[in-house]
Design an enzyme around this catalytic site. Structure first.
Site: not given
Ligand code: ACO
Length: 337
Positions: A115, A264, A294
């Site tokens: 990530c 993020h 995500n």
């Protein structure tokens, strides 16, 4: 010394939309739209069709970023490909993207920082450009999560969170007083197993157990991703706040001086908590997790490309970015657009 700025942005989502209710109806997962939305803010995600991988999606996003930057792939000095879902074990997806872009000879490198991959890549791209080693760097974040999610009730704690996408930027040299000002990165490998997908163990001989016919056998524990969600939540909040605050401290700014902050997109609740704790105006913190879940290395570049496309990013704007993910790894960036 040259400055490094983002000269083009691009994004791509595969066409198939899978809503939370589709996870119940099509995959038979014991979950609900209410459970997922309440804890994560996610309403839907995109899943790529079989046959489509990260290099292909990255190619779509890269073409858009190159077009927006007004340069050809053959003018690139480096391709950086950030992913935790590469097409194959090796070689990396960067070289497959380079082949699709038809620019043989351009160096291509994969970045494996989950990530936080995009911010690790942005640091690398900016360093190459500022040092004079490169004039144009293509930086891509692309993920094909849907192929590697346990889309059953057993895996619902992880599989309901993720989606497929690709985002791309071109980082270019300029003499203008603008661009990527500062990036801080961090990692703490003591937490490596808190969020991981192992699939094999290279210390074992062979690295995947074989059945009596010589076929590889991967147990569900090795095959699917594992996550301690509460520990990830707590650390994500702490590290994104402290790294964004560190960036601002270095520039003698308040976080509230930033015009836009791209977080993020792991969980809307994480980002809302940070936004409120840091006193940031909600309007300065866009999100896309509601629509696409995500997408790991693709979250920040897709969000950025959408903001640019919608005309919300203006010259001179002070922009922050922050990410946290598996590793643990984290980082924050400060840019002047
Ligand atoms: N639908 C219904 N029930 C579910 C689901 C689901 N999709 N997922 C888990 N549950 C159940 C669990 O089985 C458990 O049931 P049990 O009590 O009978 O055992 C119960 O819900 C509670 O599970 P927890 O995992 O404790 O739920 P929690 O409240 O912690 O929420 C979540 C889980 C949303 C993942 C949360 O921990 C979180 O957001 N953590 C942050 C992690 C994150 O966002 N990771 C993304 C990837 S990492 C990154 O990008 C930074």
């Amino acid at each position: 010394m040259k400055n490094a700025y983002i000269s083009g942005t691009g994004y791509y989502y595969p066409p198939r939309v899978v809503t939370n209710q589709d996870l119940v109806d099509q995959y038979g997962i014991d979950t609900s739209d209410e459970w997922i939305q309440k804890r994560t803010g996610i309403k839907a995600r995109h899943f790529a069709d079989e046959g489509v991988g990260s290099a292909e999606m990255g190619h779509h996003a890269a073409k858009m970023a190159l077009d927006n930057a007004g340069i050809k792939a053959t003018e690139l000095d480096m391709i950086l490909f950030c992913t935790l879902s590469p097409d194959h074990t090796f070689p990396g997806s960067g070289v497959y993207l380079q082949a699709r872009l038809e620019c043989p000879g351009v160096p291509a490198m994969d970045i494996r920082n989950q990530c936080s991959g995009f911010l690790y890549g942005l640091q690398t791209a900016a360093a190459l450009v500022k040092s004079g080693a490169a004039k144009h760097v293509l930086l891509v974040g692309a993920e094909t999560h849907s192929a590697a999610l346990d889309l059953t009730t057993r895996g619902r704690g992880v599989s309901s969170l993720f989606g497929d996408a690709a985002g791309a930027v071109v980082v270019s040299a300029t003499d203008e007083d603008r661009g990527i000002q500062h990036i801080v990165l961090g990692a703490d490998g003591r937490y490596g197993d808190v969020l991981c997908q192992k699939i094999w163990d290279i210390t074992k001989r062979p690295f995947i157990p074989l059945d009596e016919d010589g076929n590889g056998v991967v147990s569900p524990e090795m095959m699917w991703a594992h996550m301690d969600g509460k520990l990830v939540f707590k650390n994500a909040v702490e590290k994104m706040i402290t790294s964004l605050a560190a960036i601002c401290w270095d520039y003698k700014m308040q976080v509230t001086d930033l015009d836009m902050v791209l977080f993020h997109q792991a969980n809307l609740r994480i980002n809302q908590f940070i936004q409120q704790t840091m006193g940031l105006d909600e309007a300065k913190v866009p999100s896309n997790i509601e629509r696409c879940g995500n997408t790991t290395a693709a979250t920040i570049p897709t969000l950025l490309a959408e903001q640019v496309e919608q005309g919300k990013v203006e010259p001179g704007m002070k922009m922050g970015m922050a990410a946290f993910g598996s590793g643990f790894t984290w980082g924050a960036a400060y840019l002047v657009w």
